[in-house]
Design a protein around this motif. Structure first.
Motif, short mmCIF file in Angstrom:
data_model
loop_
_atom_site.label_atom_id
_atom_site.label_comp_id
_atom_site.label_asym_id
_atom_site.label_seq_id
_atom_site.Cartn_x
_atom_site.Cartn_y
_atom_site.Cartn_z
N GLY A 107 0.80 -1.21 0.00
CA GLY A 107 0.00 0.00 0.00
C GLY A 107 0.84 1.27 0.00
O GLY A 107 0.45 2.28 -0.59
N GLN A 108 2.01 1.21 0.64
CA GLN A 108 2.88 2.39 0.68
C GLN A 108 3.34 2.78 -0.72
O GLN A 108 3.38 3.97 -1.07
CB GLN A 108 4.08 2.12 1.58
N MET A 109 3.69 1.78 -1.54
CA MET A 109 4.11 2.07 -2.91
C MET A 109 2.93 2.53 -3.75
O MET A 109 3.05 3.45 -4.57
CB MET A 109 4.74 0.82 -3.54
N LYS A 110 1.77 1.92 -3.54
CA LYS A 110 0.57 2.33 -4.29
C LYS A 110 0.20 3.78 -3.95
O LYS A 110 -0.14 4.57 -4.85
CB LYS A 110 -0.59 1.41 -3.95
N THR A 111 0.28 4.15 -2.68
CA THR A 111 -0.01 5.52 -2.28
C THR A 111 0.94 6.50 -2.96
O THR A 111 0.54 7.57 -3.43
CB THR A 111 0.09 5.67 -0.75
N PHE A 112 2.21 6.11 -3.05
CA PHE A 112 3.20 6.97 -3.70
C PHE A 112 2.88 7.14 -5.19
O PHE A 112 2.85 8.26 -5.71
CB PHE A 112 4.59 6.36 -3.53
N LEU A 113 2.60 6.04 -5.86
CA LEU A 113 2.31 6.12 -7.30
C LEU A 113 1.00 6.85 -7.57
O LEU A 113 0.85 7.49 -8.62
CB LEU A 113 2.28 4.71 -7.90
N ASP A 114 0.05 6.75 -6.64
CA ASP A 114 -1.21 7.46 -6.81
C ASP A 114 -1.03 8.98 -6.80
O ASP A 114 -1.92 9.72 -7.23
CB ASP A 114 -2.19 7.06 -5.71
N GLN A 115 0.12 9.44 -6.33
CA GLN A 115 0.40 10.87 -6.31
C GLN A 115 1.15 11.34 -7.55
O GLN A 115 1.57 12.50 -7.62
CB GLN A 115 1.22 11.21 -5.06
N ALA A 116 1.31 10.45 -8.52
CA ALA A 116 2.07 10.78 -9.73
C ALA A 116 1.19 11.30 -10.85
O ALA A 116 1.63 11.37 -12.01
CB ALA A 116 2.86 9.56 -10.20
N GLY A 117 -0.02 11.71 -10.53
CA GLY A 117 -0.93 12.19 -11.58
C GLY A 117 -0.41 13.40 -12.32
O GLY A 117 -0.61 13.54 -13.54
N LEU B 97 3.33 1.43 -17.18
CA LEU B 97 2.90 1.56 -18.58
C LEU B 97 1.96 2.74 -18.75
O LEU B 97 2.03 3.47 -19.75
CB LEU B 97 2.24 0.27 -19.04
N HIS B 98 1.10 2.98 -17.78
CA HIS B 98 0.22 4.15 -17.84
C HIS B 98 1.02 5.44 -17.83
O HIS B 98 0.63 6.45 -18.44
CB HIS B 98 -0.77 4.14 -16.68
N LEU B 99 2.16 5.42 -17.14
CA LEU B 99 3.02 6.59 -17.09
C LEU B 99 3.91 6.72 -18.32
O LEU B 99 4.67 7.69 -18.44
CB LEU B 99 3.89 6.53 -15.82
N GLY B 100 3.80 5.77 -19.24
CA GLY B 100 4.55 5.85 -20.49
C GLY B 100 5.96 5.31 -20.40
O GLY B 100 6.77 5.54 -21.31
N ALA C 295 5.66 13.25 -18.16
CA ALA C 295 7.01 13.52 -17.68
C ALA C 295 7.89 12.28 -17.60
O ALA C 295 9.12 12.38 -17.63
CB ALA C 295 6.94 14.17 -16.29
N LEU C 296 7.27 11.08 -17.50
CA LEU C 296 8.05 9.85 -17.40
C LEU C 296 8.03 9.05 -18.69
O LEU C 296 8.59 7.95 -18.75
CB LEU C 296 7.52 8.99 -16.24
N GLU C 297 7.42 9.61 -19.72
CA GLU C 297 7.33 8.89 -20.99
C GLU C 297 8.72 8.61 -21.56
O GLU C 297 9.58 9.51 -21.62
CB GLU C 297 6.52 9.70 -22.00
N GLY C 298 8.94 7.36 -21.95
CA GLY C 298 10.22 6.97 -22.55
C GLY C 298 11.30 6.63 -21.56
O GLY C 298 12.39 6.17 -21.96
#
Length: 207
Positions: free
Chosen positions: A85-95, A133-136, A102-105
């Motif tokens: 959950g800690q990692m999921k919470t972190f990634l959920d803030q990458a909107g 993959l959603h972040l590119g 910004a992370l594409e490629g």
């Protein structure tokens, strides 16, 4: 310089050990700068202490930090076949990063730990690929050129989807030599691919 971030969450130290091995592998590639960071804890201190979680003074990352890197290697324990959950919470803030591509490629990879041989480590690796993959990001695993994937003499947490370890049901099993080697191999593999995508001439760096 190719910049690689090893970003992890670890409760009992197994993922942290693999994170250090991933960083060693990435650092072995000429022209690579590696940082190790952890995601913020979401569990109260009293719960951490009662559960026997490790103390960890590794610097904490913020989602905005990710943009500065050419590759990010994510490490997470397995929680019912999914990332912690800690990692999921972190990634959920990458909107915000997602909205700007910004992370594409950039290269993304995953490593993990689970309690038992069939505790869902492969499911965790694969399901953690999804937000990358959603972040590119360009997702990289652990190729079969790492001979440890075909060894049949011991149980291993490594898979073609990423490095890993089996911690044991009580958490007493430390990562084996083969599992640490797998993490080092993946780290180097990620760094080499990131360098190529960033246009770095590795032959020139070696010279």
């Amino acid at each position: 310089m190719t910049r690689v971030l090893v970003l992890y969450y670890s409760s009992y130290g197994h993922v942290r050990s693999l994170a250090r091995a991933e960083a060693e592998g990435a650092s072995s590639v000429p022209g690579t700068r590696v940082d190790i960071r952890r995601v913020p804890e979401t569990v109260p201190d009293e719960v951490r202490q009662s559960a026997g979680f490790i103390a960890d003074d590794t610097p904490v990352a913020a989602p905005a930090d990710l943009e500065a890197y050419d590759a990010i290697i994510f490490g997470t324990p397995t929680r019912f076949g999914l990332m912690a959950g800690q990692m999921k919470t972190f990634l959920d803030q990458a909107g915000g990063l997602w909205a700007r591509n910004a992370l594409e490629g950039k290269v993304g990879a995953v490593f993990t730990s689970t309690g038992t041989q069939h505790g869902g480590h492969e499911a965790t690796l694969l399901s953690t690929h999804v937000p990358l993959l959603h972040l590119g990001m360009v997702v990289v695993g652990l190729p079969y050129s790492f001979s440890g994937l075909t060894a049949g003499n011991e149980i291993t947490g490594c898979a073609p989807y990423g490095a890993g370890t089996i911690a044991g049901a009580d958490g007493s099993r430390a990562p084996t030599t083969a599992e640490m080697d797998g993490a080092r191999y993946q780290g180097a593999h990620v760094a080499r691919i990131a360098a190529r995508l960033a246009g770095v001439d590795l032959r020139r760096e070696v010279a």
